[in-house]
Scaffold this motif. Sequence first.
Motif, short mmCIF file in Angstrom:
data_model
loop_
_atom_site.label_atom_id
_atom_site.label_comp_id
_atom_site.label_asym_id
_atom_site.label_seq_id
_atom_site.Cartn_x
_atom_site.Cartn_y
_atom_site.Cartn_z
N CYS A 1 0.84 -1.21 0.00
CA CYS A 1 0.00 0.00 0.00
C CYS A 1 0.87 1.24 0.00
O CYS A 1 2.07 1.19 0.26
N ARG A 2 0.23 2.38 -0.28
CA ARG A 2 0.92 3.66 -0.15
C ARG A 2 1.18 3.96 1.31
O ARG A 2 0.50 3.45 2.19
N LYS A 3 2.12 4.81 1.56
CA LYS A 3 2.44 5.21 2.94
C LYS A 3 1.22 5.84 3.60
O LYS A 3 0.52 6.65 2.99
N ASP A 4 0.95 5.42 4.83
CA ASP A 4 -0.17 5.94 5.62
C ASP A 4 -1.52 5.75 4.92
O ASP A 4 -2.40 6.62 4.98
N CYS A 5 -1.68 4.58 4.30
CA CYS A 5 -2.93 4.29 3.58
C CYS A 5 -4.10 4.22 4.57
O CYS A 5 -4.01 3.59 5.62
#
Length: 605
Positions: free
Chosen positions: A232-236
């Motif tokens: 996932c993207r960072k801080d999803c």
Amino acid sequence: MRKNAIILTSESSLPLAQTIKRELIDTDIYTKEKLNETIQISSIRNCIAQIFNETDAIIFIGAMGICIRSIAPYIRDKHTDPAIINIDSTGRFVISVLSGHVGGANDLTKEIARIIGGEAIITTQSDNTNLWSLDTIGEKYGWKTKSNTENFNHPLTTFVNRKPTALLLDIRDDGTIYLERSKPEHVDIYYKYSDINMSLYELFIAVTPYSYPPGIQTIYYHPKVLHLGMGCRKDCNPDGIAQYIENEIKLKNIAIESIKDISTIDIKKDEALLKNLQFYFGQLPVHIYTANELTDIDVPNPSEKVKEVTSVNGVSESTAIRSSDYGILILEKQKGVLSQGNDFTFAIAIDRTAIRQGHIEIVGAGPGDPDLISVRGRQFLEAADLILYAGSLVPKELTYCAKGGAIVRSSASMDLEEQFAIMKEFYDKGNLVARLHTGDPCIYGAIQEQMAYFDEHNMVYHITPGISSFQAAAAALKSQFTIPEKVQTIILTRGEGRTPMPDKEKLSLLARSQSTMCIFLSATVVDDVQKDLLEHYPPTTPVAACYKLTWKDERIYRGQLKDLAKIVRENNLTLTTMIVVGDSIDNRRGLSKLYSHQFKHLFRR
């Protein structure tokens, strides 16, 4: 650990109850009398009211009527009621009364009957007809059991009435091997769903990580063989993602119940999404991998952007593959975005060992007697499509249990490349290969080179150990190879022939300990063996030359170390000779203290 209660209705049966208590851990005896080693109660009815929902099994000793009347007010459901067993006051009959399968009363009935020498009385039809216990077999093999019927008893009744049943096995594990081996006549086995004509059957049973279109009454067993990888993207933001992944997986006809764990890369280990997925899917184990552990894994959907950030080709696919022991992806990378900037991916791989494909089982044949192969080893021989046995060392009689149509070949005239070629031919067809080695294959079994080939070609294999000839020697000599306070070490080694021995393992060095020494493959160099041993063993040390242990033409010659070479030469002993040296041979003086009074506490429960 199971908690058991014995309800004693007559003081005369106390010895019977005490015998059972000694053998069953965590068991209490309840009685209205004031007796040693028992718990005194005011009445049986009040006792049952207190313990019915707190005990795994209740064992009545006395009249069946007392048992039935006592438990009747509390019976609710076979999934929650304890196992109930009734034993007559003499211990002649042990009767499974309630919760036979799910509660374990049937198995406990058999166990108690063995303990007291009674007759087990079980009325469950599947037990008495040697049919599978479909309501408990899932728990035995770690499968999640499901059915498309409202009442699970309906498919059970269909099965025990021997109605036509289709069994789908599209994975392989210990449970599916058991089902294949013990198949009733009314069951047909399939390995692909597309091969089944459901109109021919009244029941469908499937051991599978998939779900199939509903049709006839069905029992699913979902094994834990799938691995969910995520990225996932960072801080999803995790909101809704777990539900989305579940729905997508179900749309692909993949069983959520078969997911074994969740995995990702270390830079994602603190993501809220990972914790959310773990909670949503029932606290599954989580595996975190470093980039170094994933770098060399090829994935079908690599991402340059992901590689820039993580240095691996793709997170969800590579971690799923890594967790599955380099199995195969059954769901390639899926991308999702439920809100802007919250991209995520997931993929699913299946256990490498669960894939229904070729399999090689290296089986220890034991020392020679066909009856000394392990039960598991015999089962592999019975199921194998190819048996490749070491013909110069393994009696051919061991292969007589091969199934019809199986190929049985001796490897005596084959070099390593020829052996591998025939095994790979069968493996590539999805067949089971049993490679049969003498004794225990890990002791001078020459399996290292074969396993190197298997590893090189990414082939699945496993080893079933066997009884070694050194153990057969101890049995034939009626000797315990360890003597308290005198000999506590057994050395397995060989003399130096054409194959050099490492300097630190020279026979003369090993002889310093004067341990019990079992010397393999050394009859042809017996003069050197005797010379090396005499450097540290006294000349009068007992020796035994054991030729073809457990074979029909077994011969054993005893003597002293100073005469070892003479014994071997005069009796024309060959390569199939085990040489044993040490004071443990025929020793009866150094008896163990284990069974003396001072150690009795070790056996109290």
